[in-house]
Design a protein around this motif. Structure first.
Motif, mmCIF file in Angstrom:
data_model
loop_
_atom_site.group_PDB
_atom_site.id
_atom_site.type_symbol
_atom_site.label_atom_id
_atom_site.label_comp_id
_atom_site.label_asym_id
_atom_site.label_seq_id
_atom_site.Cartn_x
_atom_site.Cartn_y
_atom_site.Cartn_z
ATOM 1 N N GLU A 87 -35.095 3.578 98.463
ATOM 2 C CA GLU A 87 -36.005 2.513 99.130
ATOM 3 C C GLU A 87 -36.652 3.124 100.187
ATOM 4 N N GLU A 88 -36.210 3.934 100.810
ATOM 5 C CA GLU A 88 -37.166 4.742 101.897
ATOM 6 C C GLU A 88 -38.266 5.399 101.633
ATOM 7 N N ALA A 89 -38.241 5.901 100.148
ATOM 8 C CA ALA A 89 -39.429 6.834 99.830
ATOM 9 C C ALA A 89 -40.194 5.972 99.257
ATOM 10 N N LEU A 90 -39.749 4.884 98.689
ATOM 11 C CA LEU A 90 -40.856 3.647 98.177
ATOM 12 C C LEU A 90 -41.576 3.283 99.191
ATOM 13 N N ARG A 91 -40.984 2.716 100.436
ATOM 14 C CA ARG A 91 -41.574 2.085 101.581
ATOM 15 C C ARG A 91 -42.532 2.970 102.253
ATOM 16 N N VAL A 92 -42.320 4.310 102.227
ATOM 17 C CA VAL A 92 -43.293 5.313 103.072
ATOM 18 C C VAL A 92 -44.443 5.549 102.015
ATOM 19 N N VAL A 93 -44.180 5.551 100.635
ATOM 20 C CA VAL A 93 -45.593 5.973 99.804
ATOM 21 C C VAL A 93 -46.448 4.373 99.932
ATOM 22 N N LYS A 94 -45.831 3.180 99.700
ATOM 23 C CA LYS A 94 -46.341 1.913 100.042
ATOM 24 C C LYS A 94 -47.296 1.918 100.959
ATOM 25 N N GLY A 95 -46.881 2.305 102.391
ATOM 26 C CA GLY A 95 -47.377 2.115 103.491
ATOM 27 C C GLY A 95 -48.408 3.388 103.621
ATOM 28 N N ALA A 96 -48.941 4.167 102.666
ATOM 29 C CA ALA A 96 -49.581 5.290 102.942
ATOM 30 C C ALA A 96 -51.186 4.920 103.143
ATOM 31 N N PRO A 97 -51.978 5.723 103.787
ATOM 32 C CA PRO A 97 -53.443 5.308 103.797
ATOM 33 C C PRO A 97 -53.921 5.622 102.699
ATOM 34 N N LYS A 98 -55.359 5.308 102.648
ATOM 35 C CA LYS A 98 -56.134 5.411 101.328
ATOM 36 C C LYS A 98 -56.302 6.874 101.027
ATOM 37 N N TRP A 99 -56.152 7.234 99.847
ATOM 38 C CA TRP A 99 -56.398 8.473 99.177
ATOM 39 C C TRP A 99 -58.021 8.598 98.797
ATOM 40 N N THR A 100 -58.271 10.043 98.318
ATOM 41 C CA THR A 100 -59.485 10.154 97.866
ATOM 42 C C THR A 100 -59.342 9.971 96.279
ATOM 43 N N PRO A 101 -60.237 9.269 95.939
ATOM 44 C CA PRO A 101 -59.908 8.592 94.277
ATOM 45 C C PRO A 101 -60.215 9.847 93.461
ATOM 46 N N GLY A 102 -59.395 9.841 92.309
ATOM 47 C CA GLY A 102 -59.837 10.762 91.096
ATOM 48 C C GLY A 102 -61.027 10.483 90.315
ATOM 49 N N LYS A 103 -61.800 11.527 89.928
ATOM 50 C CA LYS A 103 -63.182 11.220 89.298
ATOM 51 C C LYS A 103 -62.932 11.977 87.777
ATOM 52 N N GLN A 104 -63.645 11.254 86.990
ATOM 53 C CA GLN A 104 -63.504 11.743 85.591
ATOM 54 C C GLN A 104 -65.096 11.536 85.259
#
Length: 224
Positions: free
Chosen positions: A189-206
């Protein structure tokens, strides 16, 4: 009054001789019984005067059967085909084409058909993967500052790696955070909480365009 015997009349001294003599007679009778042969001449017939007729038998020659005749050979039917009539066609070619030497023929380049990508399609592998702002070192620093070791896991001595899967959208936001493999004790549960509250990432490109990408990351819990 005891009877007295003379030594000459005492036969007990000759028992060995009588025993050997009886044994010899018994063996002789046995050998005679085995070797004795008797012949019965009453039913014998004289075959010397019998005339045989074996020599009068005629030799029967082996019958030779002629081989079967060969099957008839069918002759091919030859059909007469009339001579083909040659048809002469006159083909007129008009070479009255005004060609100029300065005419430049452009090279035709066949381009690949454009790949139509769905807006909601989620990629697992892309040309440019999503990145956390600052790289993986910044991601690890973010986990150290925001990840709290659960009290239950610390009391029970639970440690290990939790694997989390999530989607990075085209705008860099994190979505659909799920647990891929956990260790229990409140760490999942702690790992899920931290990932959900993470700031924005640089999106992937295709192909140079931002796309949605599914990410899988490990989060390690270790007692210090």
């Amino acid at each position: 009054m005891e009877a007295k015997k003379t030594p000459q009349a005492d036969l007990s001294k000759k028992t060995g001789m009588f025993l050997n003599l009886g044994l010899a007679v018994s063996v002789g009778l046995c050998l005679f019984a085995f070797e004795y042969k008797s012949y019965d001449d009453r039913n014998l017939k004289d075959l010397g005067s019998v005339t045989d007729e074996f020599e009068e038998l005629l030799d029967i020659p082996i019958t030779e059967q002629p081989p079967p005749p060969p099957p008839p050979i069918e002759q091919p039917v030859i059909q007469e085909i009339p001579d083909e009539v040659e048809i002469e066609e006159k083909i007129e070619v008009n070479f009255d084409v005004d060609v100029q030497e300065e005419t430049v023929i452009k090279e035709v380049i066949i381009a690949d058909a454009p790949v139509v990508e769905k807006a909601d399609e989620i990629f697992d592998v892309v040309e440019n993967s999503p990145e956390f702002p600052g790289g993986m070192e910044a991601w690890n620093e973010y986990l150290r500052k925001n990840l709290k070791y659960p009290t239950q896991a610390r009391r029970m001595g639970i440690e290990g790696t939790v694997y989390v899967v999530f989607v990075v959208n085209t705008d860099g936001t994190v979505q659909d955070v799920e647990l891929l493999r956990g260790i229990g004790g409140g760490c999942d549960e702690e790992a899920l909480r931290v990932v959900k509250g993470a700031p924005k990432w640089t999106p992937g490109k295709q192909r140079g365009r931002p796309v949605r990408v599914r990410m899988r990351l490990p989060i390690r819990f270790k007692l210090g």
